[in-house]
Write an enzyme that holds these catalytic residues in place. Sequence first.
Site: not given
Lengths: 291, 258
Positions: A241, A244
């Site tokens: 991601c 994050c």
Amino acid sequence: MNAVANYNFAYLDEQTKRMIRRAILKAVAIPGYQVPFSSREMPMPYGWGTGGVQVTASIIGPDDVLKVIDQGADDTTNAVSIRAFFAKVAQVQTTTHTAEATIIQTRHRIPERKLEAGQILVYQVPIPEPLRFLEPRETETRKMHALEEYGLMHVKLYEDIARHGRIATTYAYPVKVEGRYVMDPSPTPKFDNPKMHRSEALQLFGAGREHRIYAVPPHTDVVSLDFEDHPFEIQHFEQPCALCGAEQVYLDEVILDDRGGHMYVCSDTDHCEERREAGHVGVLGMQEAAE
Amino acid sequence: MSDEPLLRVSNLTKYYGSRLGCADVNFELYPGEVLAIVGESGSGKTTLLNTLSANLEPTSGEALYRMRDESWRNIYELSEAERRFLTRTDWGFVHQNPADGLRMTVSAGANVGERLMAVGDRHYGKIRDTALDWLGRVEIAADRIDDQPRSFSGGMRQRLQIARNLVTGPRLVFMDEPTGGLDVSVQARLLDLLRQLVGELGLSAIVVTHDLAVARLLSHRMMVMKDGHVIEAGLTDRVLDDPREPYTQLLVSSILQV
């Protein structure tokens, strides 16, 4: 007494809720079996989750904490509207945090965080019949379920391999529940299929337009169909991601500009936020912090 | 041919309300034998075939079938699950219109493989190999395996339907005008193929046709139907060369000579 008429708790009248609860009990007793129920008109169009809303309305109590997600996100129109609906008609507490919720109504995703005993996941289902596009006659599909004639389901998977070299079905991937009924897990990506297997949470499926409710009780076997030489596998993402840095989660592609720029972010917004609060950062998250 | 019959039909009668479909049909069918049912349109031959293949419930009478375990069962007293299992493993049904017997929206390979998957085959490679083998046996080129039958010609569709039915090694095949709607040269090749397959596999078959030439080429015995009754039955060459009933004589003399 109020001068203005109030809604009954959770919108539906008590008789309707009892009828739906009976359908739910039957569905839980026969995992994966589609129980017909008398679906009601809801104050939203079909396709917006009328089935899921009716199931939620029938099981919700004043102490419940409700979370609603649409494509994994808590902040899309559908999710916000349904959350506001229950905040108004049932005065229940709502949340975006998976861990705090007792009831999670969902379209398309199962939260990344492992669900626990006591939680209930309510799916909004558009087409409950996994055999529908292979066999258009409802009388025939019911007979096929009754007699466990599921060869046709493999015909579809065969076609996928013949055409694409692999099983190309990526969502609404058919599963066999507790070794008996073949079930459509609603349009969730097949990435989430393994999460249904022996889940600790109760999973309820409501299809409003099609008047069907089905269920997977906790600790039930949910096995994705496949071939011996083409086993079931989930989607894999090449990068983590961008916000994050999470790996092994389902990612959405987000277009950034009109020059081909794009990024992949967690589809589960709550999961992504919690990770960032805990100090995890991805490639683009770092740039954001630097700016 | 073995001494014991495969199918024993006695007093089979089918009424549609008060209208007669077929009445008092009696016969025995032996393994490896091909029986033709001939007659004009409306004579009850398709009703009889649909009743024999358990698609229709008879008004009275019974049909005893010798199952693979050698037990005799009345096919109308089987449970629905047993009957459906029987019809997709030990039986085949070739429709006049191939679109009725095929899945037109899935590939030829999947059409042939469907019965295998229905009885629990879960190995893609093996299913595909079997499908290829069967396509070869019905003279469909291997490179058409991934094409949908709607891109096939009428003759190819009919051959595909035959392959789809024979893949589970059935012992009894029902055929409803298998050559109907095909031009004569394609008919000839299909008949050739059917004759060869029936001989090779030792199949029993019940063929409904209004074409006496088909009956002569394919069948060992034939039954002539008129107004729902079997009026004459016997060895095919006997019935065709020496018809006894006036109606049969009329039928035989109506064949066009080129």
